[in-house]
Design a protein around this motif. Structure first.
Motif: not given
Ligand code: CP
Length: 310
Positions: A58, A109, A140
């Motif tokens: 998200t 990802r 992150q």
């Molecule tokens: N912090 C993070 O990677 O959240 P998501 O999995 O929603 O991208």
């Protein structure tokens, strides 16, 4: 212009302290941009970026897409669930097909550790790792450290404890690298089964008692239990985990000093952190999300200035 030493962002491990400081200085400018009435700059009007998400997301996905649009890049989104990957196409074939449509940068990802590095060695485009399995989640960690720097003025000398499922966490490994490069002291805290055996080799302290860890730190980064990555049972129940490692308001209010609380999200309210802690004035969780856009704009901008346009 000062620029970072890498052509791809596959992991914090490959960055220098100077690289991180250049990213932060660039993010400072972009943070001003995203707080203006017109939140956009024309810097990357000639760049096309593909966001390839082979795993759910998200925050990261939205944050990258917003960062790209705020820089005026053209953006295409790809989700594995609705793609020809399901028909047996390899990662390199999938990405090369996307690149033949004149794409300059790939944000990916992927569930496999090392996937971003693997791709960066095989394709003609800049690659940004948006999380590769249990390995790294570099943007992150950058936004986490940027948020600590914003709160305290500097990361140098700060004591940061990362609490929870260290074994399955890409956020933990990237944070350890980034915090140490910036001069912070790092501790990990959790049940023995969720702390990797090799962790001492990374130069971090290990503490299994949450109260001791919290009384030591300036900042507590509370991680989610990654049930989707757990192949066996690492603790008896979520209730027991929460009793021993969950952070609630009573614990927070009874510490020796006021600490800052962070969480990368998604939060499991009532498991690793209660709602009154997540929403308290000591929490900077939403600042982390806001800073994520500025930091990702900085990474994209710096890498884009190194690539030949297609
Ligand atoms: N912090 C993070 O990677 O959240 P998501 O999995 O929603 O991208």
């Amino acid at each position: 212009m000062d620029n970072i030493s890498v052509d791809h962002l596959t992991g914090i491990k490959h960055l220098t302290r100077e690289d991180i400081e250049i990213i932060f200085k660039t993010a400072d400018s972009f943070k001003q941009v995203i707080n203006r009435p017109i939140k956009k700059v024309p810097s990357l009007r000639d760049i096309t970026i593909a966001n390839l998400f082979f795993e759910n997301s998200t925050r990261t996905r939205l944050s990258f897409e917003l960062a790209e649009k705020r820089l005026s890049a053209d953006v295409v989104n790809f989700s594995a669930a609705s793609s020809s990957v399901k028909k047996g196409e390899t990662l390199v074939d999938t990405v090369n097909n996307i690149l033949s449509m004149k794409v300059d940068m790939v944000v990916m990802r992927h569930p496999n550790p090392g996937a971003a590095k693997f791709l960066s060695e095989r394709i003609d485009a800049a690659v940004i790792n948006a999380g590769d399995g249990t390995h790294e989640h570099p943007t992150q960690a950058l936004l986490d450290c940027y948020s600590i720097r914003e709160k305290f003025g500097s990361v140098e000398g700060k004591k940061v404890v990362i609490v929870g499922d260290i074994l399955h966490s890409r956020v933990a490994l990237s944070n350890i690298y980034a915090l140490q490069k910036l001069g912070a002291e790092v501790m990990v805290c959790g049940p023995t089964t969720l702390i990797p055996k090799y962790i001492h080799e990374l130069g971090v302290k290990v503490e299994h008692n949450l109260m001791k860890a919290l009384n030591w730190c300036d900042v507590a980064n509370m991680l989610r239990i990654q049930l989707e990555r757990q192949d066996i049972q690492y603790f008896p129940s979520l209730r027991e985990y929460s009793m021993l490692y969950g952070l609630n308001k009573e614990i927070l209010d009874n510490l020796d000093k006021e600490i800052v609380v962070m969480h990368p999200g998604p939060i499991n309210r009532g498991v690793e952190i209660t709602s009154d802690v997540a929403d308290s004035k000591q929490s900077i969780i939403l600042n982390q999300v806001e800073n994520g856009v500025a930091v990702r704009m900085a990474v994209i901008y710096l890498l884009a200035s190194k690539i030949e346009r297609h």
